[in-house]
Design a protein around this motif. Structure first.
Motif, PDB file in Angstrom:
ATOM      1  N   GLY A   1     -27.339 -29.761  57.426  1.00 41.03           N
ATOM      2  CA  GLY A   1     -28.120 -28.650  56.457  1.00 41.03           C
ATOM      3  C   GLY A   1     -27.185 -27.942  55.401  1.00 41.03           C
ATOM      4  O   GLY A   1     -27.740 -27.197  54.851  1.00 41.03           O
ATOM      5  N   ARG A   2     -26.145 -28.449  55.505  1.00 38.02           N
ATOM      6  CA  ARG A   2     -25.255 -27.410  54.506  1.00 38.02           C
ATOM      7  C   ARG A   2     -25.376 -28.311  52.967  1.00 38.02           C
ATOM      8  O   ARG A   2     -25.966 -29.135  52.748  1.00 38.02           O
ATOM      9  CB  ARG A   2     -23.757 -27.885  54.668  1.00 38.02           C
ATOM     10  N   GLY A   3     -24.998 -27.307  52.005  1.00 37.78           N
ATOM     11  CA  GLY A   3     -24.998 -27.894  50.445  1.00 37.78           C
ATOM     12  C   GLY A   3     -26.056 -27.395  49.748  1.00 37.78           C
ATOM     13  O   GLY A   3     -26.093 -26.632  48.897  1.00 37.78           O
ATOM     14  N   VAL A   4     -27.356 -27.244  50.429  1.00 40.54           N
ATOM     15  CA  VAL A   4     -28.645 -26.795  50.002  1.00 40.54           C
ATOM     16  C   VAL A   4     -28.763 -25.221  50.529  1.00 40.54           C
ATOM     17  O   VAL A   4     -28.887 -25.085  51.833  1.00 40.54           O
ATOM     18  CB  VAL A   4     -29.863 -27.476  50.490  1.00 40.54           C
ATOM     19  N   LEU A   5     -28.619 -24.150  49.638  1.00 34.53           N
ATOM     20  CA  LEU A   5     -28.620 -22.694  50.261  1.00 34.53           C
ATOM     21  C   LEU A   5     -29.771 -22.334  50.717  1.00 34.53           C
ATOM     22  O   LEU A   5     -29.942 -21.676  51.668  1.00 34.53           O
ATOM     23  CB  LEU A   5     -28.111 -21.809  49.082  1.00 34.53           C
ATOM     24  N   TYR A   6     -30.966 -22.787  50.351  1.00 35.19           N
ATOM     25  CA  TYR A   6     -32.339 -22.513  50.969  1.00 35.19           C
ATOM     26  C   TYR A   6     -33.336 -23.786  51.072  1.00 35.19           C
ATOM     27  O   TYR A   6     -33.955 -23.980  50.405  1.00 35.19           O
ATOM     28  CB  TYR A   6     -32.954 -21.677  49.741  1.00 35.19           C
ATOM     29  N   PRO A   7     -32.781 -24.354  52.130  1.00 32.97           N
ATOM     30  CA  PRO A   7     -33.484 -25.705  52.204  1.00 32.97           C
ATOM     31  C   PRO A   7     -34.861 -25.605  52.673  1.00 32.97           C
ATOM     32  O   PRO A   7     -35.643 -26.537  52.564  1.00 32.97           O
ATOM     33  CB  PRO A   7     -32.577 -26.215  53.717  1.00 32.97           C
TER      34      PRO A   7
ATOM     35  N   LEU B   1     -27.673 -23.969  45.048  1.00 31.66           N
ATOM     36  CA  LEU B   1     -26.573 -25.165  45.775  1.00 31.66           C
ATOM     37  C   LEU B   1     -25.191 -24.640  45.804  1.00 31.66           C
ATOM     38  O   LEU B   1     -24.642 -23.871  44.871  1.00 31.66           O
ATOM     39  CB  LEU B   1     -26.706 -26.496  45.018  1.00 31.66           C
ATOM     40  N   LEU B   2     -24.681 -25.058  46.816  1.00 31.53           N
ATOM     41  CA  LEU B   2     -23.271 -24.997  47.084  1.00 31.53           C
ATOM     42  C   LEU B   2     -22.708 -26.439  47.274  1.00 31.53           C
ATOM     43  O   LEU B   2     -22.614 -26.844  48.597  1.00 31.53           O
ATOM     44  CB  LEU B   2     -22.858 -23.874  48.160  1.00 31.53           C
TER      45      LEU B   2
ATOM     46  N   ALA C   1     -20.149 -21.226  56.908  1.00 33.36           N
ATOM     47  CA  ALA C   1     -20.544 -20.064  56.877  1.00 33.36           C
ATOM     48  C   ALA C   1     -22.123 -19.758  56.478  1.00 33.36           C
ATOM     49  O   ALA C   1     -22.883 -19.153  57.320  1.00 33.36           O
ATOM     50  CB  ALA C   1     -19.804 -18.945  56.069  1.00 33.36           C
ATOM     51  N   ALA C   2     -22.281 -20.433  55.458  1.00 30.04           N
ATOM     52  CA  ALA C   2     -23.874 -20.108  54.876  1.00 30.04           C
ATOM     53  C   ALA C   2     -24.839 -21.038  55.985  1.00 30.04           C
ATOM     54  O   ALA C   2     -25.753 -20.452  56.139  1.00 30.04           O
ATOM     55  CB  ALA C   2     -23.850 -21.025  53.515  1.00 30.04           C
ATOM     56  N   GLN C   3     -24.358 -22.182  56.480  1.00 30.52           N
ATOM     57  CA  GLN C   3     -25.371 -22.572  57.604  1.00 30.52           C
ATOM     58  C   GLN C   3     -25.529 -21.853  58.564  1.00 30.52           C
ATOM     59  O   GLN C   3     -26.586 -21.760  59.168  1.00 30.52           O
ATOM     60  CB  GLN C   3     -24.874 -24.177  57.899  1.00 30.52           C
TER      61      GLN C   3
ATOM     62  N   ARG D   1     -28.260 -13.709  54.125  1.00 27.73           N
ATOM     63  CA  ARG D   1     -29.022 -13.949  55.613  1.00 27.73           C
ATOM     64  C   ARG D   1     -30.310 -13.350  55.015  1.00 27.73           C
ATOM     65  O   ARG D   1     -31.375 -13.774  55.627  1.00 27.73           O
ATOM     66  CB  ARG D   1     -28.163 -13.174  56.707  1.00 27.73           C
ATOM     67  N   ARG D   2     -30.358 -12.017  54.461  1.00 29.12           N
ATOM     68  CA  ARG D   2     -31.846 -11.753  54.340  1.00 29.12           C
ATOM     69  C   ARG D   2     -32.530 -12.334  53.456  1.00 29.12           C
ATOM     70  O   ARG D   2     -33.774 -12.801  53.781  1.00 29.12           O
ATOM     71  CB  ARG D   2     -31.512 -10.133  53.468  1.00 29.12           C
ATOM     72  N   GLN D   3     -31.976 -12.935  52.280  1.00 26.48           N
ATOM     73  CA  GLN D   3     -32.674 -13.810  51.365  1.00 26.48           C
ATOM     74  C   GLN D   3     -33.158 -15.314  51.984  1.00 26.48           C
ATOM     75  O   GLN D   3     -34.298 -15.604  51.880  1.00 26.48           O
ATOM     76  CB  GLN D   3     -31.848 -14.156  50.299  1.00 26.48           C
ATOM     77  N   SER D   4     -32.282 -15.655  52.795  1.00 29.75           N
ATOM     78  CA  SER D   4     -32.497 -17.227  53.323  1.00 29.75           C
ATOM     79  C   SER D   4     -33.445 -17.195  54.614  1.00 29.75           C
ATOM     80  O   SER D   4     -34.236 -18.086  55.053  1.00 29.75           O
ATOM     81  CB  SER D   4     -31.279 -17.883  53.990  1.00 29.75           C
ATOM     82  N   SER D   5     -33.580 -16.020  55.604  1.00 29.60           N
ATOM     83  CA  SER D   5     -34.595 -15.613  56.469  1.00 29.60           C
ATOM     84  C   SER D   5     -35.752 -15.204  55.833  1.00 29.60           C
ATOM     85  O   SER D   5     -36.928 -14.967  56.841  1.00 29.60           O
ATOM     86  CB  SER D   5     -33.951 -14.832  57.491  1.00 29.60           C
ATOM     87  N   ALA D   6     -36.044 -14.786  54.666  1.00 25.10           N
ATOM     88  CA  ALA D   6     -37.405 -14.538  54.270  1.00 25.10           C
ATOM     89  C   ALA D   6     -38.483 -15.910  54.383  1.00 25.10           C
ATOM     90  O   ALA D   6     -37.817 -16.757  54.315  1.00 25.10           O
ATOM     91  CB  ALA D   6     -37.148 -14.127  52.846  1.00 25.10           C
TER      92      ALA D   6
END
Length: 269
Positions: A7-13, A52-53, A214-216, A257-262
């Motif tokens: 799941g890495r690479g795409v910051l908001y899959p 993306l990262l 870390a992002a994942q 973390r807040r943005q990705s869990s929204a």
């Protein structure tokens, strides 16, 4: 082909409606990391910004408007998706990079058009069709096309592959000296190898993979504290992880973390 669950690479899959990563055939395993396929359908007048990262390699990308080669990036990037579309791509391993461009560093943060009309036409007809599993068929066509144009990897290119594999698999590897020791090379040799085949310094590569992980982990392990994450990834402390995160991505780990869990609505709603 079995789908890759990386799941890495795409910051908001969660914002992508359909995103596949598929392994290459054995004949391309030393030249292609994986194939990726994405489709989108955006409501008229709206856009979806995909943050993306990217992995620090080149991507050969086929879309309805043509074929392009995206170079490795020095940081985060984004794409604006509109209306409907698709992309079929190959993540190019270091051993194959110089078959496309003599100096990968010349493509840093750049995207150039590629003249591949037959490949483009064949994949476009598949992706625009209503046939069974066009994504799989398109990656098979891309595999055949790459086998025709890619030479056998040279020894130094395969060593550059090993360099990336070592960084990816060794969480406790945080210094270039440690990487050189793992590869039984001098620090200078590791620096030359990374620049020749990836266009980036070995320290940049190490930091990129640590940030990808870390992002994942921030997305998927919500009970893991940022202090614990910093320790797991061998950062000196939370402040150093936050500084790296902010420098590359422009925001802190807690903000991400807040943005990705929204909860995000499906694209097009």
């Amino acid at each position: 082909m079995m789908e890759i669950g990386d799941g890495r690479g795409v910051l908001y899959p969660a914002r992508l409606p359909r995103f596949l990563r598929l392994p290459p055939p054995k004949s391309l395993a030393e030249q292609v990391g994986w194939f990726w396929v994405v489709r989108w359908q955006i409501a008229s007048g709206k856009t979806s910004r995909q943050e993306l990262l990217p992995f620090p390699m080149m991507n050969l990308v086929i879309q309805s408007n043509g074929v392009s080669l995206s170079g490795p990036t020095t940081g985060a990037s984004h794409r604006e998706l509109r209306e409907s579309g698709w992309a079929v791509a190959a993540l190019v391993l270091p051993a194959a990079a110089r078959a496309f461009v003599h100096e990968p560093r010349d493509l840093l943060d750049r995207e150039v058009d590629m003249d591949m009309p037959q490949l483009h036409g064949h994949i476009s007809s598949l992706m625009d069709s209503t046939g069974h599993n066009p994504e799989m068929a398109a990656t098979q066509v891309l595999s055949l096309g790459l086998r025709r144009i890619l030479p056998q990897p040279e020894e130094q290119g395969l060593l550059a592959n090993r360099l990336l594999e070592t960084i990816n698999e060794s969480r406790d590897l945080v210094r270039v000296e440690d990487l050189a020791a793992a590869l039984n090379l001098s620090v200078r040799s590791v620096q030359r190898l990374a620049l020749k085949y990836l266009g980036l310094s070995p320290l940049t590569l190490i930091r990129r993979y640590r940030l990808l992980e870390a992002a994942q982990r921030l997305r998927e392990a919500l009970s893991l504290s940022i202090v614990q994450l910093a320790a797991e990834l061998q950062y000196t402390d939370q402040a150093h992880l936050s500084a790296d995160f902010r420098k590359v991505l422009g925001f802190t780990p807690s903000c991400y973390r807040r943005q990705s869990s929204a909860v995000h609505p499906p694209i097009g709603d």
